[in-house]
Design a protein around this motif. Structure first.
Motif, PDB file in Angstrom:
ATOM      1  N   MET A   1       0.821  -1.206   0.000  1.00 54.52           N
ATOM      2  CA  MET A   1       0.000   0.000   0.000  1.00 54.52           C
ATOM      3  C   MET A   1       0.856   1.258   0.000  1.00 54.52           C
ATOM      4  O   MET A   1       0.522   2.243  -0.652  1.00 54.52           O
ATOM      5  CB  MET A   1      -0.893   0.025   1.245  1.00 54.52           C
ATOM      6  CG  MET A   1      -1.917  -1.050   1.310  1.00 54.52           C
ATOM      7  SD  MET A   1      -3.597  -0.426   1.013  1.00 54.52           S
ATOM      8  CE  MET A   1      -3.507  -0.111  -0.742  1.00 54.52           C
ATOM      9  N   ALA A   2       1.946   1.222   0.755  1.00 59.29           N
ATOM     10  CA  ALA A   2       2.853   2.372   0.797  1.00 59.29           C
ATOM     11  C   ALA A   2       3.415   2.626  -0.601  1.00 59.29           C
ATOM     12  O   ALA A   2       3.524   3.767  -1.050  1.00 59.29           O
ATOM     13  CB  ALA A   2       3.975   2.138   1.800  1.00 59.29           C
TER      14      ALA A   2
ATOM     15  N   GLU B   1       2.813   5.926  -3.032  1.00 59.04           N
ATOM     16  CA  GLU B   1       3.916   6.698  -3.614  1.00 59.04           C
ATOM     17  C   GLU B   1       3.765   6.817  -5.130  1.00 59.04           C
ATOM     18  O   GLU B   1       4.043   7.864  -5.704  1.00 59.04           O
ATOM     19  CB  GLU B   1       5.268   6.055  -3.279  1.00 59.04           C
ATOM     20  CG  GLU B   1       5.621   6.035  -1.800  1.00 59.04           C
ATOM     21  CD  GLU B   1       6.063   7.385  -1.246  1.00 59.04           C
ATOM     22  OE1 GLU B   1       6.332   8.290  -2.037  1.00 59.04           O
ATOM     23  OE2 GLU B   1       6.111   7.518  -0.005  1.00 59.04           O
ATOM     24  N   ILE B   2       3.327   5.741  -5.770  1.00 60.68           N
ATOM     25  CA  ILE B   2       3.125   5.795  -7.225  1.00 60.68           C
ATOM     26  C   ILE B   2       1.996   6.780  -7.549  1.00 60.68           C
ATOM     27  O   ILE B   2       2.119   7.620  -8.438  1.00 60.68           O
ATOM     28  CB  ILE B   2       2.797   4.396  -7.795  1.00 60.68           C
ATOM     29  CG1 ILE B   2       3.977   3.442  -7.606  1.00 60.68           C
ATOM     30  CG2 ILE B   2       2.450   4.489  -9.279  1.00 60.68           C
ATOM     31  CD1 ILE B   2       3.691   1.996  -8.005  1.00 60.68           C
ATOM     32  N   ALA B   3       0.919   6.690  -6.779  1.00 57.94           N
ATOM     33  CA  ALA B   3      -0.241   7.556  -7.028  1.00 57.94           C
ATOM     34  C   ALA B   3       0.102   9.026  -6.828  1.00 57.94           C
ATOM     35  O   ALA B   3      -0.497   9.905  -7.441  1.00 57.94           O
ATOM     36  CB  ALA B   3      -1.405   7.145  -6.128  1.00 57.94           C
ATOM     37  N   ASN B   4       1.077   9.287  -5.943  1.00 60.41           N
ATOM     38  CA  ASN B   4       1.411  10.672  -5.615  1.00 60.41           C
ATOM     39  C   ASN B   4       2.775  11.104  -6.149  1.00 60.41           C
ATOM     40  O   ASN B   4       3.324  12.106  -5.685  1.00 60.41           O
ATOM     41  CB  ASN B   4       1.341  10.886  -4.097  1.00 60.41           C
ATOM     42  CG  ASN B   4      -0.079  10.800  -3.590  1.00 60.41           C
ATOM     43  OD1 ASN B   4      -0.820  11.769  -3.652  1.00 60.41           O
ATOM     44  ND2 ASN B   4      -0.478   9.625  -3.137  1.00 60.41           N
ATOM     45  N   ALA B   5       3.331  10.341  -7.081  1.00 62.01           N
ATOM     46  CA  ALA B   5       4.668  10.668  -7.617  1.00 62.01           C
ATOM     47  C   ALA B   5       4.584  11.909  -8.500  1.00 62.01           C
ATOM     48  O   ALA B   5       3.541  12.198  -9.072  1.00 62.01           O
ATOM     49  CB  ALA B   5       5.227   9.490  -8.398  1.00 62.01           C
TER      50      ALA B   5
ATOM     51  N   PRO C   1      14.769   8.727 -11.575  1.00 62.92           N
ATOM     52  CA  PRO C   1      14.429   9.365 -10.289  1.00 62.92           C
ATOM     53  C   PRO C   1      12.938   9.315  -9.949  1.00 62.92           C
ATOM     54  O   PRO C   1      12.577   9.449  -8.778  1.00 62.92           O
ATOM     55  CB  PRO C   1      14.913  10.810 -10.479  1.00 62.92           C
ATOM     56  CG  PRO C   1      15.028  11.004 -11.945  1.00 62.92           C
ATOM     57  CD  PRO C   1      15.354   9.678 -12.540  1.00 62.92           C
ATOM     58  N   ASP C   2      12.082   9.143 -10.958  1.00 61.19           N
ATOM     59  CA  ASP C   2      10.637   9.147 -10.681  1.00 61.19           C
ATOM     60  C   ASP C   2      10.107   7.771 -10.285  1.00 61.19           C
ATOM     61  O   ASP C   2       8.949   7.631  -9.886  1.00 61.19           O
ATOM     62  CB  ASP C   2       9.855   9.646 -11.900  1.00 61.19           C
ATOM     63  CG  ASP C   2      10.164  11.102 -12.183  1.00 61.19           C
ATOM     64  OD1 ASP C   2      10.583  11.806 -11.232  1.00 61.19           O
ATOM     65  OD2 ASP C   2      10.021  11.519 -13.351  1.00 61.19           O
ATOM     66  N   VAL C   3      10.940   6.766 -10.466  1.00 64.44           N
ATOM     67  CA  VAL C   3      10.498   5.413 -10.144  1.00 64.44           C
ATOM     68  C   VAL C   3      10.521   5.218  -8.624  1.00 64.44           C
ATOM     69  O   VAL C   3      11.453   5.645  -7.944  1.00 64.44           O
ATOM     70  CB  VAL C   3      11.392   4.376 -10.864  1.00 64.44           C
ATOM     71  CG1 VAL C   3      11.247   2.997 -10.252  1.00 64.44           C
ATOM     72  CG2 VAL C   3      11.046   4.341 -12.352  1.00 64.44           C
TER      73      VAL C   3
ATOM     74  N   ILE D   1       3.557  -1.950 -11.566  1.00 67.21           N
ATOM     75  CA  ILE D   1       4.337  -2.473 -10.439  1.00 67.21           C
ATOM     76  C   ILE D   1       5.041  -3.776 -10.806  1.00 67.21           C
ATOM     77  O   ILE D   1       4.413  -4.682 -11.362  1.00 67.21           O
ATOM     78  CB  ILE D   1       3.410  -2.731  -9.226  1.00 67.21           C
ATOM     79  CG1 ILE D   1       2.751  -1.422  -8.760  1.00 67.21           C
ATOM     80  CG2 ILE D   1       4.165  -3.392  -8.071  1.00 67.21           C
ATOM     81  CD1 ILE D   1       1.661  -1.604  -7.717  1.00 67.21           C
ATOM     82  N   ALA D   2       6.322  -3.863 -10.488  1.00 60.91           N
ATOM     83  CA  ALA D   2       7.023  -5.136 -10.630  1.00 60.91           C
ATOM     84  C   ALA D   2       7.432  -5.624  -9.244  1.00 60.91           C
ATOM     85  O   ALA D   2       8.019  -4.874  -8.447  1.00 60.91           O
ATOM     86  CB  ALA D   2       8.252  -4.997 -11.519  1.00 60.91           C
ATOM     87  N   ILE D   3       7.078  -6.865  -8.970  1.00 64.00           N
ATOM     88  CA  ILE D   3       7.409  -7.476  -7.685  1.00 64.00           C
ATOM     89  C   ILE D   3       8.643  -8.336  -7.903  1.00 64.00           C
ATOM     90  O   ILE D   3       8.615  -9.288  -8.697  1.00 64.00           O
ATOM     91  CB  ILE D   3       6.214  -8.308  -7.182  1.00 64.00           C
ATOM     92  CG1 ILE D   3       4.997  -7.388  -7.040  1.00 64.00           C
ATOM     93  CG2 ILE D   3       6.546  -9.013  -5.876  1.00 64.00           C
ATOM     94  CD1 ILE D   3       3.670  -8.113  -7.074  1.00 64.00           C
TER      95      ILE D   3
END
Lengths: 213, 213
Positions: free
Chosen positions: A204-205, A209-213, B190-192, B151-153
């Motif tokens: 979730m964290a 972060e992705i949603a708010n990047a 840097p955005d990742v 997302i990559a796990i």
């Protein structure tokens, strides 16, 4: 009690110590014996003042103009974290997650000895993984008592966690590393330590972060 | 920007939100529609003032004498955490840990759609787990590009993590959930977003607590 007493280290600092432990171990394995708070801060991506503050909490091993002695800092942090205690652990539930944990060098590196595996599944009982053979959970209390087991790693279904933990706590297990999504608490065993791992919280964290990047 | 703007929620609060998310979901599934900060604080074992402070950060949905509306609080926290974004994820490395993750309801509950599995092992490629079939990692960039994977796990060996992450970042992957013990960082991207899961840190925290109980 003084602020330097280990009992008084704040929870936030304690949560950061394992990270210091990892970085210092990496430095040692690269034969780096001395490091300034500035260099350490660049590697760890935290401020140098945070590092000085954290490490001062338990005595402060830095020396002006010299920096930190990596080996003694590592050994001191290891001691604080209980690495030298040689705690023995069992895994309860040898599913995919249990198997994944068996195969990591994580325990050895942290001074924890993986000493037993337990499952209810007849197909698994008797099977060997590395040096260990899966035992029947019916025997876990006896095993834990006789072998002075401190830690039980719970990788079993959520519905089984509470009853299993009660049985193990009564057999002297001091701490639980709980991977089921249940928020385990044992009010009847106030001295028992529980570390609930909620992997979903970490996911979730990441999503946040992705949603708010 | 005001303090209530979601961009300004402190990292510490964000880290606590997934826990609120879990508790509120449990309340909803038990048909509890309204809760006071006092009751919530007892359940979650944090102070009521902490709860009020946290929830005020993003607007504050509590009403004096009424408490919180569980459903709207849950939906608001879900939104903040990006649950409604419907991010798609792939698992890279279908070993025991990868398999353990495939089988959890964790993703679905958090609005994340597990969309692909990849491995280098010929014995695994083509095998099915639930609805998904393991693909060759050679094809992961194309797959991620064509399927808008966010997302990559990473559940693959430490030594492979960096190169794999670079390939995936260049294919548009926005976030990495990294289970290898490597501290992944991608300065060229840097955005990742990178969430390094260090299970060993959690084990160390447990050992510390046992040693200092």
């Amino acid at each position: 009690m003084s602020k330097n007493d280990s009992k008084y280290i704040s929870k936030a600092v304690i949560r950061r110590l394992p990270r210091y432990f990892r970085y210092l171990r990496d430095l040692l394995s690269n034969d780096i014996m001395r490091i300034s708070s500035k260099e350490l801060s660049e590697r760890m991506n935290v401020t140098a003042s945070q590092i000085r503050q954290d490490l001062n909490c338990f005595g402060g091993f830095g020396q002006q103009g010299y920096g930190y002695n990596v080996k003694s800092l590592y050994s001191e942090i290891s001691k604080i974290l209980g690495v030298d205690k040689g705690y023995k652990a069992v895994i309860i539930g040898v599913g995919n997650l249990g198997k994944a944990l068996i195969n990591t060098p994580m325990f050895e590196k942290r001074g924890v000895k993986l000493s037993g595996l337990f499952d209810v599944d007849c197909d698994l009982i008797g099977k060997s993984f590395g040096q260990l053979t899966v035992m029947n959970t019916d025997d876990m209390e006896t095993f834990c008592r006789e072998n002075d087991i401190s830690i039980a790693i719970l990788t079993l279904p959520k519905t089984e966690v509470y009853d299993t933990a009660i049985r193990l706590a009564s057999a002297g297990v001091k701490g639980f590393w709980n991977f089921s999504n249940a928020e385990l608490s044992l009010p009847d065993y106030p001295d028992v330590i529980i570390e609930n791992v909620h992997l979903g919280d970490s996911l979730m964290a990441l999503c946040y972060e992705i949603a708010n990047a």
